[in-house]
Scaffold this active site. Structure first.
Site, PDB file in Angstrom:
ATOM      1  N   CYS A 170       0.854  -1.189   0.000  1.00 10.22           N
ATOM      2  CA  CYS A 170       0.000   0.000   0.000  1.00 10.22           C
ATOM      3  C   CYS A 170       0.890   1.239   0.000  1.00 10.22           C
ATOM      4  O   CYS A 170       1.759   1.381   0.855  1.00 10.22           O
ATOM      5  CB  CYS A 170      -0.902  -0.022   1.234  1.00 10.22           C
ATOM      6  N   GLU A 171       0.671   2.108  -0.964  1.00  9.64           N
ATOM      7  CA  GLU A 171       1.537   3.284  -1.065  1.00  9.64           C
ATOM      8  C   GLU A 171       1.295   4.312   0.029  1.00  9.64           C
ATOM      9  O   GLU A 171       2.112   5.200   0.225  1.00  9.64           O
ATOM     10  CB  GLU A 171       1.412   3.935  -2.444  1.00  9.64           C
ATOM     11  N   HIS A 172       0.201   4.193   0.764  1.00 11.39           N
ATOM     12  CA  HIS A 172      -0.083   5.160   1.828  1.00 11.39           C
ATOM     13  C   HIS A 172       0.705   4.885   3.105  1.00 11.39           C
ATOM     14  O   HIS A 172       1.154   5.813   3.770  1.00 11.39           O
ATOM     15  CB  HIS A 172      -1.576   5.184   2.151  1.00 11.39           C
ATOM     16  N   HIS A 173       0.835   3.595   3.474  1.00  7.60           N
ATOM     17  CA  HIS A 173       1.493   3.256   4.739  1.00  7.60           C
ATOM     18  C   HIS A 173       2.703   2.338   4.564  1.00  7.60           C
ATOM     19  O   HIS A 173       3.349   1.982   5.546  1.00  7.60           O
ATOM     20  CB  HIS A 173       0.495   2.578   5.693  1.00  7.60           C
ATOM     21  N   GLN A 207      -4.926  -0.688  -4.445  1.00 10.79           N
ATOM     22  CA  GLN A 207      -5.656  -1.836  -4.976  1.00 10.79           C
ATOM     23  C   GLN A 207      -6.510  -1.435  -6.175  1.00 10.79           C
ATOM     24  O   GLN A 207      -6.580  -2.160  -7.165  1.00 10.79           O
ATOM     25  CB  GLN A 207      -6.521  -2.464  -3.876  1.00 10.79           C
ATOM     26  N   HIS A 224      -5.827  -5.673   3.752  1.00  8.59           N
ATOM     27  CA  HIS A 224      -4.824  -4.617   3.872  1.00  8.59           C
ATOM     28  C   HIS A 224      -4.290  -4.591   5.300  1.00  8.59           C
ATOM     29  O   HIS A 224      -5.046  -4.355   6.242  1.00  8.59           O
ATOM     30  CB  HIS A 224      -5.448  -3.263   3.523  1.00  8.59           C
ATOM     31  N   CYS A 230      -2.631  -2.393   6.648  1.00  6.83           N
ATOM     32  CA  CYS A 230      -2.794  -1.060   7.255  1.00  6.83           C
ATOM     33  C   CYS A 230      -4.136  -0.960   7.981  1.00  6.83           C
ATOM     34  O   CYS A 230      -4.297  -0.129   8.869  1.00  6.83           O
ATOM     35  CB  CYS A 230      -2.640   0.049   6.214  1.00  6.83           C
TER      36      CYS A 230
END
Length: 187
Positions: A76-79, A118, A146, A148
């Site tokens: 996941c590119e956010h976390h 995703q 996920h 996260c």
């Protein structure tokens, strides 16, 4: 390419930042391990998924082709935490133009191996297939957990996110879309 030395330096700083001693025995080789891991799990950043496509001509085949339950993992590119699950890929050939089944799984794998969302993963897979063989339609459904959402924040272990990317007749024709979803859901 991946800059392993920068990754090692950054991991060392991260360990210091969280209050760890990067020189203690258990962490001494961690920066190198993480750098090697990044080279593997982010390999899709430096690969063109179209490079694995092999097209075949099968006279007049215009029936659905589906590969279900392709195991996936991505970050996941956010976390920068993993999401893990399966992808289901369906396409309807146009004028008998088909793709090797293993190539569908390879496309998914390449696109998943980078910092990713995703939703984008499914869309990118669908676009590569559309651009490579111009089928009548494509569907890519991704189901993933996920980490996260499991390890932090809401902490809902076991919850799955389901996304779909639909193209062509699978998007525009309700009956075709229903047939695809029934096949994916095993009905």
């Amino acid at each position: 390419m991946i800059d392993k030395e920068r990754i090692k330096a950054a991991v060392r700083e991260l360990l210091i930042g969280i209050g760890e001693d990067p020189d203690r025995e258990g962490l001494l080789e961690t920066p190198d391990r993480v750098a090697r891991m990044c080279e593997e799990i982010f390999a899709g950043l430096h690969q063109d998924p179209k490079s694995v496509v092999k097209v075949f001509q099968e006279e007049n085949h215009e029936e659905m082709v589906m590969v279900k339950d392709i195991p996936i993992y991505s970050i996941c590119e956010h976390h920068l935490l993993p999401f893990i699950g399966v992808a289901h890929v369906v396409y309807i050939p146009r004028k008998g133009k088909i793709m090797g089944l293993s190539k569908l799984a390879r496309i998914v794998d390449i696109i998943a191996r980078k910092p990713q969302l995703q939703e984008r993963l499914g869309s990118e897979v669908a676009n590569v297939i559309m651009e490579s063989i111009n089928p009548l339609g494509v569907a890519v459904v991704v189901e993933a957990e996920h980490l996260c959402m499991t390890m932090r924040g809401i902490k809902k272990a076991g919850s799955k996110t389901v996304t779909s990317a639909l193209r062509g007749i699978i998007k525009t024709d309700a009956r075709t879309r229903a047939e695809v979803m029934a096949l994916i859901n095993g009905r």
